[in-house]
Design a protein around this motif. Sequence first.
Motif, short mmCIF file in Angstrom:
data_model
loop_
_atom_site.label_atom_id
_atom_site.label_comp_id
_atom_site.label_asym_id
_atom_site.label_seq_id
_atom_site.Cartn_x
_atom_site.Cartn_y
_atom_site.Cartn_z
N GLY A 1 21.14 24.18 92.95
CA GLY A 1 20.51 23.00 92.38
C GLY A 1 19.35 23.34 91.47
N ASP A 2 19.24 24.57 91.04
CA ASP A 2 18.19 24.99 90.12
C ASP A 2 18.54 24.57 88.70
N ALA A 3 17.54 24.63 87.82
CA ALA A 3 17.80 24.37 86.41
C ALA A 3 18.78 25.43 85.92
N VAL A 4 19.75 25.01 85.17
CA VAL A 4 20.77 25.95 84.70
C VAL A 4 20.71 26.10 83.19
N VAL A 5 20.93 27.30 82.75
CA VAL A 5 21.05 27.59 81.32
C VAL A 5 22.47 28.09 81.11
N ALA A 6 23.16 27.45 80.20
CA ALA A 6 24.55 27.83 79.96
C ALA A 6 24.65 29.28 79.49
N PRO A 7 25.63 30.01 80.00
CA PRO A 7 25.82 31.39 79.56
C PRO A 7 26.30 31.43 78.11
N ALA A 8 26.23 32.62 77.52
CA ALA A 8 26.70 32.79 76.16
C ALA A 8 28.18 32.43 76.06
N ALA A 9 28.56 31.91 74.93
CA ALA A 9 29.96 31.53 74.70
C ALA A 9 30.84 32.78 74.62
N PRO A 10 32.09 32.67 75.04
CA PRO A 10 33.01 33.80 74.90
C PRO A 10 33.14 34.20 73.43
N VAL A 11 33.41 35.48 73.20
CA VAL A 11 33.54 36.00 71.84
C VAL A 11 34.90 36.71 71.72
N LEU A 12 35.64 36.36 70.69
CA LEU A 12 36.90 37.05 70.43
C LEU A 12 36.59 38.34 69.67
N VAL A 13 37.01 39.47 70.24
CA VAL A 13 36.82 40.77 69.61
C VAL A 13 38.19 41.23 69.09
N VAL A 14 38.39 41.10 67.79
CA VAL A 14 39.69 41.41 67.20
C VAL A 14 39.76 42.90 66.89
N ARG A 15 40.80 43.53 67.42
CA ARG A 15 41.03 44.95 67.18
C ARG A 15 42.47 45.11 66.66
N ASP A 16 43.06 46.26 66.87
CA ASP A 16 44.35 46.58 66.24
C ASP A 16 45.59 46.06 66.96
N SER A 17 45.46 45.46 68.14
CA SER A 17 46.65 45.06 68.90
C SER A 17 47.17 43.68 68.55
N THR A 18 46.54 43.02 67.59
CA THR A 18 47.00 41.69 67.17
C THR A 18 47.16 41.65 65.66
N ALA A 19 48.06 40.78 65.22
CA ALA A 19 48.33 40.61 63.80
C ALA A 19 48.45 39.12 63.50
N PRO A 20 48.24 38.73 62.26
CA PRO A 20 48.41 37.32 61.90
C PRO A 20 49.87 36.89 62.12
N PRO A 21 50.11 35.60 62.32
CA PRO A 21 51.49 35.14 62.48
C PRO A 21 52.34 35.51 61.28
N ALA A 22 53.59 35.81 61.54
CA ALA A 22 54.52 36.17 60.44
C ALA A 22 55.02 34.93 59.74
#
Length: 74
Positions: free
Chosen positions: A53-74
């Motif tokens: 029940g303490d004051a809460v501060v929202a955590p940082a938003a998730p971040v997408l880390v794009v590396r080599d295992s993904t490609a744009p849709p074909a």
Amino acid sequence: TAGLTSRGLRVPADVSVAGFDDNPDAAFYTPSLTTVRLDVEGEAEYAVAAVLGDAVVAPAAPVLVVRDSTAPPA
């Protein structure tokens, strides 16, 4: 990705692969793994504060880390 490669599929040419929690080794995989980075510590603090029940501060938003295992849709 080894299981995909053994079936003749190429990452990311045929299949994009993404992980979760940005494992420290993700950048060193072959190919390097696209992932979502979370503020795990902030999430835990938020949950504990909410339960207490303490004051809460929202955590940082998730971040997408794009590396080599993904490609744009074909």
